[in-house]
Structures are given as C-alpha cells and as structure tokens.
Design a protein around this motif. Structure first.
Motif, mmCIF file in Angstrom:
data_model
loop_
_atom_site.group_PDB
_atom_site.id
_atom_site.type_symbol
_atom_site.label_atom_id
_atom_site.label_comp_id
_atom_site.label_asym_id
_atom_site.label_seq_id
_atom_site.Cartn_x
_atom_site.Cartn_y
_atom_site.Cartn_z
ATOM 1 N N GLU A 125 0.841 -1.207 0.000
ATOM 2 C CA GLU A 125 0.000 0.000 0.000
ATOM 3 C C GLU A 125 0.872 1.251 0.000
ATOM 4 N N GLY A 164 2.740 1.639 -3.179
ATOM 5 C CA GLY A 164 1.786 1.763 -4.265
ATOM 6 C C GLY A 164 1.204 3.163 -4.308
ATOM 7 N N THR A 165 0.312 3.441 -3.406
ATOM 8 C CA THR A 165 -0.323 4.762 -3.404
ATOM 9 C C THR A 165 -0.450 5.280 -1.989
ATOM 10 N N ARG A 184 -1.532 7.500 0.914
ATOM 11 C CA ARG A 184 -2.753 8.294 0.943
ATOM 12 C C ARG A 184 -2.487 9.769 1.226
ATOM 13 N N GLU A 199 -0.492 13.431 1.217
ATOM 14 C CA GLU A 199 0.372 14.215 0.341
ATOM 15 C C GLU A 199 1.786 14.291 0.883
ATOM 16 N N GLN A 237 3.712 11.284 0.034
ATOM 17 C CA GLN A 237 4.048 11.268 -1.397
ATOM 18 C C GLN A 237 5.241 12.164 -1.679
#
Lengths: 227, 244, 248
Positions: free
Chosen positions: B224, B227-228, B230, B232, B235
């Motif tokens: 998870e 992958g992405t 959640r 910001e 990221q």
C-alpha cells in the motif's frame, strides 16, 4: 561549647585593617601579575630561542614549587636583592607586608602568563598576518590587535585566577604578615577564641568567593552569547 | 497479543510536542520500517519503546509489560530488547568480544565461558569473528555496526530496534550492515527500524510507518505504502527520497 | 650579593643530635609524600563519587554534589586547615580527647589528610563531571538499552572512559595536591618545606636549604608527570587517538 559573638564584634576594626591589606595585596598582585605575565607570555611565544627558554624556565619553576616555599624564598631573597641594588652595607628591612606584595606579583606572573599565552594562541594567525599587511609593527600588532582580543577572551579565566589569588594571599600568614587571616589568627590566639574567629573568617571568604564566582559565571555566559 | 503496542502516546520537550497521539503496533515476527523527514519524531518514538526517552501520556506495552508503569523493572525489560544506534555506541575501552560479553554477564548473569561462546557464535554470524580481540576504534564504521547488532543479539532479544543504523556510514559500508539486517528479518526476528533505506523496506518490511511533525501520518502495508500513499506529505517525502 | 655559601651544611649534625641535616630533610620529604598519598586516595574516591552525583538525572544528589564543590572551592585552603585542626575537634568531643592524648604528629597528619583530601576531591569532582559529560549521550543510552542499571552503566561504561579522558587534568591536580601539602606546616606538621625553613633558621643557610627543597619538589613533580604519562599509555585505548589527549 558557647559561641562568643562579641569577640568578633570587638575585633572588627582590627580585622578590617587586615582585610584591607588582603584586598590591597590581591589588587596589586593581580595587576602586576597580569603585566609581567603578559610580558612572559610574549617572551614564551617570541621567535628568540633564548628568551623562550628563560621565560619557560621561570614559569615552570614557579609552577612546580609550593607557594609557601616561594613566599619563604622571597622573604629571604628580597632584602639581599635590594641590598645588591642599592649597595647598602646591610640588607634593608623591608617588612613582611611589602615582601609579600613583591612575592605575589612574581608568583602570579607565572600563572597569568599561561592564561595569556593560551589567549594569544586562541587568536587566529590571520589576525597577525592582516595586521602586518596593514603595515603595523610587532609591538603595534600586539598592543592594538592581539592582546586586547586575548584579554577579552580570557577575562573569565583571569577573574577566576584572581579569586584563587584572593584566597592564596592568606598564605602570607607563614611570614606573620597581618592580612585578614593573620589578623584573625592573632586575635584568636590572644583571646583563645579559635572557633569563633576561624569560622567567621571562613564564612566571610566563602560568601565573597561564592558570589564572585557566580558573577564570573554570568559574565562568561554573557560573553558566550555575544560571540 | 502484539509484541509492541503504542496507545495514544504523547511526548513534550518542555512546551514543544514531539509525539502526537501515536498509536500503532508491531506483531511478533513483523518487520516495521519507520520513516519520515528529520525532526519528525521517529527516533524519539523508537527510543520510547525501551524507555530511553520518557513520555508523558499514553501507554506502550512490550510483550505484555507496560513501559511507563513505575513498577516495571526497566533494566530487565531493556535486556529483552536489542537496540542498534546510529553512532554504533560500542564501548571504546573494551574489545569487540568484551562489548558482547558485558551485559550477558552483568545483566543476564551468564557465566564467562557461556557468554564468550555465545559472543563468538554471533560474531561469526555477522562475519566479525576474526576481529574479536580488536577495539572498536580499530574497525570501520560498517564493521562496528555489525558488532553492535551482534551485541544486541547476544541478549537473545524478543525484538530488535534499529535507530537509523546506516545513516552514519560511508555509502560503501551500508550494504554490509543491511545484509545482516535482511538475514535477521528472514529468520523471523521482530524488528522496528527507523531508516531511510527504502530498498531495505521494499525487500523485507511488512509494514511502513510514515511520521511527520510528531504524528503517524501513514501506517500501511508495504505494498500500500509504495503503491499509493494516501497522504500528500508521504508522497512528497517518497518522491524526494526516491530521486536519489 | 654577599652570601656565604655553605653546601656542607647538609652533613652537619642537627641541634637535636644524632641526625644530620640531610636526614632531617628526608624525614620531611617522607611526611610530604605520606600526606600526599593518603590525601590523594581520599580525593580520588570522594571526587569520583561527587563528580558522578553531579551528572545524575535526579535533582537532590546533583545539588548535594554542587554544594560540596562550592563549599571546598570558596574557602582558602589555609583556613580549611585551621578548621580541621582547631575548630572541628571542638564540635566532636571524642576526636578532641584523642587529639589531646595522642602524639601531636598523628593529629596533625589526620587533619592534613582530611583537609587536603576533601579540598582536592572537590576539584577532582569537577574534572570527573566534565569527563562524563564529554562522552556522547549515546554511550549512556547504549548501556541502558542493554539492560545495565544506572550504577552498572557508570561502573563499566562511563567512568572507565571518563577517567581515561581526564588523566592530564588529574595529573595537574595531583601536583597541586603535593604542593598544597606544604600548607600543613601551618599546623606544625614537619613536612619538607617546614624542615627546609627549620634548617635555614638553625644554620642561616637559607639559600642552601630552599634550593634543596626546591630541587626535591621539581623532581617530585617531574616524577609525578612521568608516572601519569606511563599510566596514560598503559590505559590508552587502541584505535582512539582522542583518549587522554584532551589537555592542551
């Protein structure tokens, strides 16, 4: 045991005279010691080998023998030296108090020398180069650029050493000079009031030295902030 | 029952809050990587596990014992958890072997021979047996860190904590340390690792925790997280780290 | 300078008879060394304890350590010597009785070693504290993380390194202690400086007497330097250049 405060009160004027001498001795020895100590430091850092050796020898000798022995040495030597200088037929009577002043200047010079030497060495070499580049002479460079900085950097250490000196002057007791401790000891022995007198002396020294060292600590922090 | 469980942990340095309501857990045999920008509180969080840092609110349960409880025997609890530090923290005046023996003898009460045998076995495992009589100052950073891992393992810990174990190392030494850690993970050791080594995380982590400003922002499985993410902030952090 | 040298004075008999002046100086040296050694042991043990207290997290021991250091640092050593010899026994009757009945030299010795030992302990405590505080914080954490108790962490991890680091300042404190032992002459202890002055007063050969004492002190201080340098080499940690190299 009963504690006799009146003996202290009655002795106060005499003790005060002794204390004034202690202050005088401390002040003169600190000033003179700093002056000669700085000269010694410059000698130790000079490029003239012989000068280095003599200064280092003097400092190391002074620092490796007990202050009590230094006091005895000077008590014995000062009249002889003065006699040699003045050409008198008999050694002049100098008195314990004045001998002590000479002794402490000469003794403290060795300790202040090491502090000032560390202070001078802490100044970046670039300061000397840039002074020479401006055309200043050695003596100007030292007087105007290096020594003021060294003195400022070392001020807390110099003051701490002066507090130690203030305590050390009590050792003039061994040549029966009447400083603060000497005065107290004389009263104590005359009236058999050793407990009162020595406790009082300890209290006075502690209060003064403790407050002074606190003040030095604050000064140190202030300097640390400025830098 | 989880091996390590954080329940709403809050910590302040004076008026500054360094941990905010941190809740997470590490299961037995799980490898959890904690990452985040510097000053995010990740080192502080891991040091709370064995009470090297006190915390003011919340609870941490390690193997059923409450860390913050006044009645907990801290030396005993700590001896059950191995810890590896950023700057190795080997004891410089002791040889490598003595570093491993010390706590075995003084804390666990093992005999000198038993301790030495155990130490030698572990030094062999991290490839440092030949260096046993040397002092830490005579070793490279990577070698010191491998010894430090062996020192932690010598206590037969129920879990290992790693506090940025490779960030003080020269790049060429990072892998020798990571290799030891990967091997440890494969053997099923419960591990909580504060690290920026995302390669390590991809290879062995079960879960990744991302922290920022004292908060656990992301707490996800490895897949998870990579992958992405959640949030910001995670990221952004990942994009910065993965550029290198 | 007019001075009649008389280096033969050391081989003359003392007024007490039976002994020569050089033997008198040697007996003085014996007391100087005896006082220094015993006071040094007191100073190192008490200094290590007080210095350690000052680095603990808990407030009360740290405060006690601080008070200890300030107390001994801010009263002149001479006054402390008088306090131990003249004042404290007045408050401890059994001690006073013992002092009156025993050979005065034992009373002087006891007062001198307590005075010098505790005075120096305050100075050594400061060095020990500085040594411990100069170690990386991680060392303490690593000790705790392994499950060592606070006492064990100090005993096996912090103090062994701290003492290695502070060998140079400990060397100068040791020399200060030896020099300070001369202050015991103010309570009548016949140590080296006392004997040198006595020799001078008996024979008027002050110069010779003080020169001899000075040379002995220089030799002692050079030997102390050598011994500490040897200790420093003995306990040096391989691979660590910094260990023991703190002094400039």
């Amino acid at each position: 045991m009963n504690f006799d405060l009146t003996i202290i009160v009655n002795a106060l004027p005499y003790l005060w005279k002794g204390f004034q001498y202690t202050l005088e001795l401390t002040a003169i020895a600190a000033a003179g010691g700093l002056f000669f100590g700085t000269l010694l430091a410059l000698a130790r850092l000079s490029s003239i080998h012989a000068l280095q050796m003599v200064a280092a020898g003097y400092v190391n000798l002074m620092r490796s023998i007990p202050l009590v022995l230094v006091i005895f040495w000077f008590f014995f030597l000062v009249p002889l030296i003065l006699q040699a200088i003045t050409g008198a037929t008999r050694p002049p009577q100098v008195g314990a108090e004045r001998t002590a002043i000479i002794t402490f200047i000469m003794f403290e010079a060795a300790y202040f020398c090491e502090i000032m030497r560390a202070g001078i060495q802490s100044i970046p070499r670039g300061q000397i180069f840039s002074s020479y580049a401006l055309g200043l002479t050695y003596s100007q460079t030292m007087r105007l650029v290096i020594l003021p900085q060294a003195f400022r950097n070392m001020l807390p250490v110099l003051l701490t050493q002066t507090i130690i000196l203030f305590q050390d002057t009590s050792l003039v007791y061994v040549i029966s000079a009447t400083d603060f401790v000497g005065a107290a000891a004389k009263v104590a022995q005359r009236d058999s009031k050793l407990v009162e007198m020595y406790l009082f002396v300890a209290l006075v020294y502690f209060t003064l030295c403790f407050s002074l060292s606190l003040a030095v600590k604050q000064l140190q922090q202030k300097i640390a902030v400025i830098r | 029952m989880p091996m390590i469980e954080f329940k709403s942990v809050n910590k302040w340095y004076g008026g500054f809050q360094v941990l905010r309501d941190c809740t997470t857990k590490v299961e037995k045999g799980e490898v959890v990587v904690v990452c985040g920008p510097s000053g995010s509180g990740k080192s502080t969080l891991i040091k709370c596990v064995n009470a090297l840092e006190p915390f003011q609110q919340g609870e941490i349960i390690v193997n059923g014992q409450s860390v913050g409880d006044k009645t907990t025997n801290l030396p005993r609890l700590r001896s059950q958890i191995g810890m590896v530090f950023q700057h190795f923290e080997l004891f410089p005046h002791m040889t490598v072997l003595e570093n491993l023996n010390l706590a075995q003898v003084k804390v666990l009460g093992r005999g000198a021979d038993e301790a030495a045998e155990k130490s030698q076995m572990l030094l062999k495992r991290v490839g440092m047996l030949d260096h046993a009589p040397k002092f830490p100052g005579q070793l490279s950073g990577g070698q010191q860190q491998r010894v430090a891992i062996a020192r932690g393992l010598a206590m037969d810990p129920i879990a290992m904590l790693f506090d940025e174990p490779t960030s003080a190392l020269d790049p060429e030494m990072i892998n020798e340390v990571l290799d030891v850690m990967v091997e440890l993970a494969h053997e099923g050791m419960t591990m909580m690792c504060v690290t920026h080594e995302m390669g390590f995380a991809r290879k062995v982590a079960h879960r990744v925790i991302f922290m920022d400003r004292g908060e656990i922002v992301e707490d996800a499985t490895k897949d998870e997280f990579f992958g992405t993410p959640r949030s910001e902030r995670a990221q952004l952090f990942l994009s910065k780290i993965l550029q290198h | 300078m007019n001075y009649n040298w008389n280096w033969g004075v050391f081989f003359q008999e003392t007024p007490e008879g039976g002994t020569l002046y050089w033997e008198m100086l040697v007996s003085g040296l014996g007391w100087t060394l005896a006082v220094s050694v015993v006071a040094w042991l007191i100073a190192m043990i008490v200094g290590a304890v007080i210095g350690t207290l000052r680095t603990l997290d808990s407030k009360a021991p740290a405060l006690f350590g601080h008070a200890w250091v300030e107390l001994f640092r801010n009263i002149p050593l001479l006054v402390q010597m008088f306090l131990w010899y003249f004042v404290i026994p007045e408050f401890v009757p059994p001690l006073k009785r013992w002092m009156v009945n025993t050979d005065p030299v034992y009373a002087q010795f006891l007062a001198a070693v307590l005075c010098l030992g505790l005075f120096t302990s305050a100075r050594i405590a400061e060095q020990v504290r500085a040594g411990i505080q100069s170690l990386p914080r991680g060392q303490r954490l690593a000790g705790s993380a392994l499950g060592l108790t606070t006492w064990q962490t100090y005993r096996y991890v912090l103090l062994p390194m701290a003492f290695r680091i502070i060998i140079p300042p400990l060397t100068s404190e040791t020399m200060n202690l030896i020099k300070n032992s001369s202050i015991a002459l103010t309570i009548g202890l016949a140590e080296l400086t006392f004997r040198a002055r006595e020799l001078g007063e008996y024979t008027f050969s002050f110069f010779e007497a003080f020169t001899a004492a000075t040379m002995v002190y220089v030799i002692i201080s050079m030997s102390a330097n050598r011994v500490m340098a040897w200790v420093e080499r003995r306990v040096a940690v391989p691979g660590l250049i910094a260990a023991g190299g703190g002094g400039h």
